[in-house]
Design a protein around this motif. Sequence first.
Motif, PDB file in Angstrom:
ATOM      1  N   ALA A 172      84.931   3.601 -10.092  1.00 13.51           N
ATOM      2  CA  ALA A 172      84.628   3.874 -11.498  1.00 13.51           C
ATOM      3  C   ALA A 172      83.392   3.116 -11.986  1.00 13.51           C
ATOM      4  O   ALA A 172      82.638   3.609 -12.803  1.00 13.51           O
TER       5      ALA A 172
ATOM      6  N   ARG B 179      80.032   0.908 -10.591  1.00 13.32           N
ATOM      7  CA  ARG B 179      79.322   0.595  -9.336  1.00 13.32           C
ATOM      8  C   ARG B 179      78.188  -0.379  -9.586  1.00 13.32           C
ATOM      9  O   ARG B 179      77.242  -0.069 -10.311  1.00 13.32           O
TER      10      ARG B 179
ATOM     11  N   ASN C 146      81.114  10.727 -22.137  1.00 14.04           N
ATOM     12  CA  ASN C 146      82.545  10.591 -21.925  1.00 14.04           C
ATOM     13  C   ASN C 146      82.820  10.546 -20.413  1.00 14.04           C
ATOM     14  O   ASN C 146      82.330  11.366 -19.671  1.00 14.04           O
ATOM     15  N   GLY C 147      83.549   9.559 -19.977  1.00  9.92           N
ATOM     16  CA  GLY C 147      83.870   9.493 -18.553  1.00  9.92           C
ATOM     17  C   GLY C 147      82.859   8.710 -17.730  1.00  9.92           C
ATOM     18  O   GLY C 147      82.958   8.660 -16.504  1.00  9.92           O
ATOM     19  N   ALA C 148      81.888   8.082 -18.395  1.00 16.47           N
ATOM     20  CA  ALA C 148      80.870   7.347 -17.649  1.00 16.47           C
ATOM     21  C   ALA C 148      81.396   6.019 -17.122  1.00 16.47           C
ATOM     22  O   ALA C 148      80.807   5.428 -16.223  1.00 16.47           O
ATOM     23  N   GLY C 149      82.526   5.548 -17.687  1.00 13.43           N
ATOM     24  CA  GLY C 149      83.093   4.279 -17.222  1.00 13.43           C
ATOM     25  C   GLY C 149      82.967   3.160 -18.238  1.00 13.43           C
ATOM     26  O   GLY C 149      83.241   2.010 -17.915  1.00 13.43           O
ATOM     27  N   LYS C 150      82.613   3.519 -19.463  1.00 16.19           N
ATOM     28  CA  LYS C 150      82.391   2.493 -20.488  1.00 16.19           C
ATOM     29  C   LYS C 150      83.677   1.728 -20.803  1.00 16.19           C
ATOM     30  O   LYS C 150      83.714   0.493 -20.836  1.00 16.19           O
ATOM     31  N   THR C 151      84.747   2.509 -21.036  1.00 18.35           N
ATOM     32  CA  THR C 151      86.014   1.862 -21.384  1.00 18.35           C
ATOM     33  C   THR C 151      86.526   1.011 -20.232  1.00 18.35           C
ATOM     34  O   THR C 151      87.021  -0.111 -20.434  1.00 18.35           O
ATOM     35  N   THR C 152      86.376   1.527 -19.010  1.00 18.21           N
ATOM     36  CA  THR C 152      86.795   0.752 -17.839  1.00 18.21           C
ATOM     37  C   THR C 152      86.085  -0.593 -17.799  1.00 18.21           C
ATOM     38  O   THR C 152      86.693  -1.623 -17.507  1.00 18.21           O
TER      39      THR C 152
ATOM     40  N   ARG D 299      87.632  -2.849 -20.366  1.00 21.31           N
ATOM     41  CA  ARG D 299      88.979  -3.269 -19.947  1.00 21.31           C
ATOM     42  C   ARG D 299      88.897  -4.289 -18.815  1.00 21.31           C
ATOM     43  O   ARG D 299      89.769  -5.147 -18.681  1.00 21.31           O
TER      44      ARG D 299
ATOM     45  N   SER E 112      88.042  -7.703 -20.446  1.00 26.05           N
ATOM     46  CA  SER E 112      89.146  -8.363 -21.152  1.00 26.05           C
ATOM     47  C   SER E 112      90.364  -8.577 -20.269  1.00 26.05           C
ATOM     48  O   SER E 112      91.385  -9.072 -20.727  1.00 26.05           O
TER      49      SER E 112
ATOM     50  N   THR F 103      77.979   7.803 -14.809  1.00 27.97           N
ATOM     51  CA  THR F 103      78.910   7.802 -13.664  1.00 27.97           C
ATOM     52  C   THR F 103      79.018   6.422 -13.015  1.00 27.97           C
ATOM     53  O   THR F 103      78.862   6.266 -11.816  1.00 27.97           O
TER      54      THR F 103
END
Lengths: 243, 290, 335, 393
Positions: free
Chosen positions: A16, A18, A36-42, A45, A48, A209
């Motif tokens: 997710a 790289r 959306n789906g680029a991995g920002k939220t990951t 997370r 934190s 991505t």
Amino acid sequence: MLELTNLDVFYGGIHAIRAVNLRVNEGEFVALIGANGAGKTTLLRTISGLKRPGRGSLRFNGAELSTLPPEKIVALGISHCPEGRHVWNHMTVRENLMLGAYARRGSRSLPKDLKRIYAIFPKLEERQRQTAGTLSGGEQQMLAVGRALMGAPKLLLLDEPSLGLAPVVVQELARVFSRINLEGTSILLVEQNATMALRLASRTYVLETGSVVKEGTSADLVSDPSIRDAYLGGQSLRTGAAR
Amino acid sequence: MGQLAQQLLNGVVMGGIYALSALGLTMVYGMMNIVNVAHGELYMLGALFTYYLTSTLGLPYLPSVLAALVLVALIGGAMERSSLRRIRGQTMVVTTLVTLGWSLILQNVSLILTGGIPRYITSPFPETSLVLGGLQIAPSRLFAALAAGAVIVLTHLFLQKTVLGNAMRASFQDKDAASLVGINVGLIYMLTFALGAALAALSGGLLGTISYVDPSMGAKGLMKSFVVVTIGGMGSFIGAIFGGLILGIVEALAAAYISSAYKDFIGFIMVVVILLFLPSGLFGKRERYA
Amino acid sequence: MKPRAMNYVKPTRRRTGTILSLAALGLAALAPNVLDSYTRHVLMLAMINIILGLGLNFTLGYVGQPNFGQAALFGFGAYTSAILAMKMHVSFLVSIVAAGLVTLMAGYVLGYISLQLRGAYFCMVTIALGQALLLMASNLLRLTGGPMGLAGIPGPKLAGLLSSTYSLWLVALGLLALMLLVTRLLERSVMGRAWVAIRESETLARSTGVDTFHYALLAYVAGALFAGLGGSLYAHYVGFVDPSIFAFSWSSMSVVAVVIGGRGTIWGPVIGGLLVTLLPEYLRVAALWRLPMFGLVLILIITFMPDGLVALPRLLAQVRSRGKTGVALPGGGGD
Amino acid sequence: MIGSKHVLRSRVLVLALLLVIVSASLAGCSSKKANDEAIKIGVIAPMTGPQQFEGQTEVDAVRMAVDEVNKAGGILGGRMITLVAEDDGAQPAQGASAVEKLITKDKVVAIQGAQWSSVSKAVMPILEKYGVPAVTAISTAPDITEGNLPGKDWIFRVIPHDGLVASAIAEFIKTNLKATKVDVLAVNDDWGRQSTAAVKAELEKRGGTLPKIEYYTGGETNFLPQLTAIKNDNPDALFLVGQSQDGSMIVKQLKELKWSKPVIGLGAFASDTFISLAKDAAEGVYSLAQYVDSVDSPINKSFVNAWKTRYPKSLLPDKYAWGPYTATKVIIEAIKKAGSTDPKKIQEALKSVTYDGATGKIAFDAKHQAHPDVYITVIKNGKAVIQTPISTK
């Protein structure tokens, strides 16, 4: 202050994030934009502690975060205001805010800090005895931000705060973020709403991505034609389709 | 008329006692979404420990109850840590069966260790009933009912007013949000289950003076606790009180005016009928089970 | 349960499968001649438990509702058979068919009531209905013999020569095979897919036009038919029924069987049924430690294999292939 | 992935088959030839679950009887007796499994049990199937010996059944308690129902009335509803049917309600267990008991002493100790008399065996029922005092 070096994150079998390198300096306002789906939220997370990184290092004021549980990371001074607000619907506004300071429970400055939040968001004071579930979307977002601020963070992580909100409310929140930043809190803002992000932040990273494809001062990026086409041109479509 | 008054008084007092014995069950369900079949065994252990502390070690009654409570809370914490933690997020059937496994273990190991002889905890209260306007009530029963009320109120206040209580509620409403404000959610899960166990143990210690104590006592009372919790609405404290009162009074009236052989039958049919009209009991929160 | 969509099996393999199954069935039919009678007895009880589990699997496994009331239906079947055989002296065939049908109808009523609810409340109503039936069986003395029960229920003698136990063995085996076949057919039918849809998300299923109540009720009723037949077998085999047949322990054992075997699979209840019958019996060597050990095994299986023992091969395969992760997929975000 | 489901399925099949094979071989290998010397006697009792306490007492008693005989040199020329105890959980199906195992795997020559009448009825056909006799000491449902149930030839009973004690209870209520209006509170199981019916018939024969007959579920802890209703009915006496735990709760709650009329119980209202649980509330309670530890006979005194020495932490013996102990001794006598360990011969010998028990001579009538004495007792100063021994012949 926050320094991500060669960070890799896996989700199940999916790579997710790289080899991301990212830095937030003391007092800085940094934005991270991407589709959306680029991995920002990951990425947030992972900072934190809700998600463990695969490889690479995550340092905050010299401390390595990658093996710490979330509660330890909060105690170091990082507050994360999650996407989708995640307020506790069955608890009152005041209870939500007070729990925001859980990591420094017992601190004498809590009443003062609560007053400060109420000063920033007067609506929350009006509604302090209501349960959070009865608030409007904008008010819930204010509550989520307020709750994160109750942790008295050195670094505030904001995940899609504008999502699904009316433009007026987004304006109000933007003003609040600037003010908080001016008062000394560093901010890492994750947004699909690139216009807002680029206007607020001094520096911006672009994530595609799972990789950082561009970084620079917001002013430079705004004038970058590729950014303009990909993130600012199609913006009206994208915000309209949010969630 | 005298009978009706006496029956109602008995029903109300028993109702308080039923509410107390169902409290841990409803709390663990409401917060953790676990139907704890081992609740009865934790209740039994509370009574059993209290018995041994008072009779073998000769400790006074109330300190013994508190010590038993702590011991059972530790057992509850161990149950959560060793097994329930691993199946968090699984469906209810799965968690229920793990507690069923625990109930088999706890009941039968207690049986092996104690020999299963039934006993009474020596009550610190006088045995002579109080007489109030022609109605009789045993002091130990009255105390248990009053204690039930006090425990319910205190537990409610703990969950609503203290930081730890709020952290518990927050963790079960939104786990991620709780982690993000610095709550150690894993610890909270364990503490909550331990608290449920402590409440079960407390009721066992308090009711062991009225009922007898043996390893099978928990299994015998479990069905009644289910009835109480379901009528009142699973997860609701106020529901547990009303569920207990309704069951206590209905039992009393059924025995007085219908037939005692059908007393329990009426209890179970009442569960069905109430749920058909109020699908989440009297005070259950609806949105969670929609 | 992970969806396993592969329905295509090479024809030759399917044929070998059928031949193997028939051979296994034939062997099982002859087995009582070589088994000692205790093993035969335990396996007979296991078959009854498997039949119960297969019935329960419809609501518990496929529809995904926590049904703790299988004993209510089991008892209904057992009492129907017992009353017919003892008071009306009907033949075994009539008795078992009647038990199936009467329980099916009872299942319709009980299912109609309990399926008004979902989740924990559904669970509680199934328990309450089972307890209510237990108390009725204890109190309706004329019909059920009350707590004294009905003793001396005769077993069948197939073709007039086979012993009653052997006849029942064959009947149970036949029923079991038939039920496995029916389960297989239902699982692949529109109904089976509707059940799984309800389990995954009832709201979604309803929004796509599935009459969820109707399908859930059909699952309950199908389970009732199985339970009724199993109850009838039990009554004729043990020869005695009393209200304890409605006890929570029967229901919970059945749930245990289905869950540790594997919910929503055909072989789950078979494996689980064997386990919950054989384990407590063979743990008799452990004397008083038998039930704690059973409890421990139960906890271990469920904790480490929440999908049941049928998932064991898949689990092992996963362990073997671990380390091959890390294949990057484009667009794999984290939101 | 093609065919993976099939592969999975066949693996599952293999697993299931393995389970069957393992179980079958387990069954096979343990049935190797038993010790030539030892004679095996089986006992089934509820060793787990709500009835475990009575079941444990039963197993302890049988073990004591067997050890006594072994210590004295065994039987049939010095052969020892071994005991195989199995749990029946007080459930018919479990009882059936236990007896199947005892007979076919352990090769017991006779069985002591069952305790619960429902379990006895479920195992009787199995006894008949294999031709192995059983002697029950606790199951008091009359139809086990008096009725026409399958397998009745193979069960014997050392304890007087409910029908035999009913007239004694009724007679005592009428003449000694001088009561005509009697209310009943009985446990809602086979035993409670049948003994209530028997006593009701006998009382009505004597001109008594029973306006209120109440039942409770075994293991109940709240008897106040029924007792309040009974108190309000104001009978001359109260007749109780229950075991020691339930019984102790009933008399305690009677005391709470300030009950003052005579109480007579059937079940376990004279046992040490009952008295130690009920304490003061037990005072003055009458009881019909098939056994009391204070029976004044030399045999009983040595039995009680032996029990106290062997189980010092335990309570004094009650019918759950005396009955199974006696039944076991009777079985052993029958084996001696038969001079053989052939179950069929033991069954024959049981028909004519006699044994001097703590409560009188044990000898079976044509229906396999023995007729020792029973007792009316009253509890005074924490002791069950015998009022009158009553013959049940």
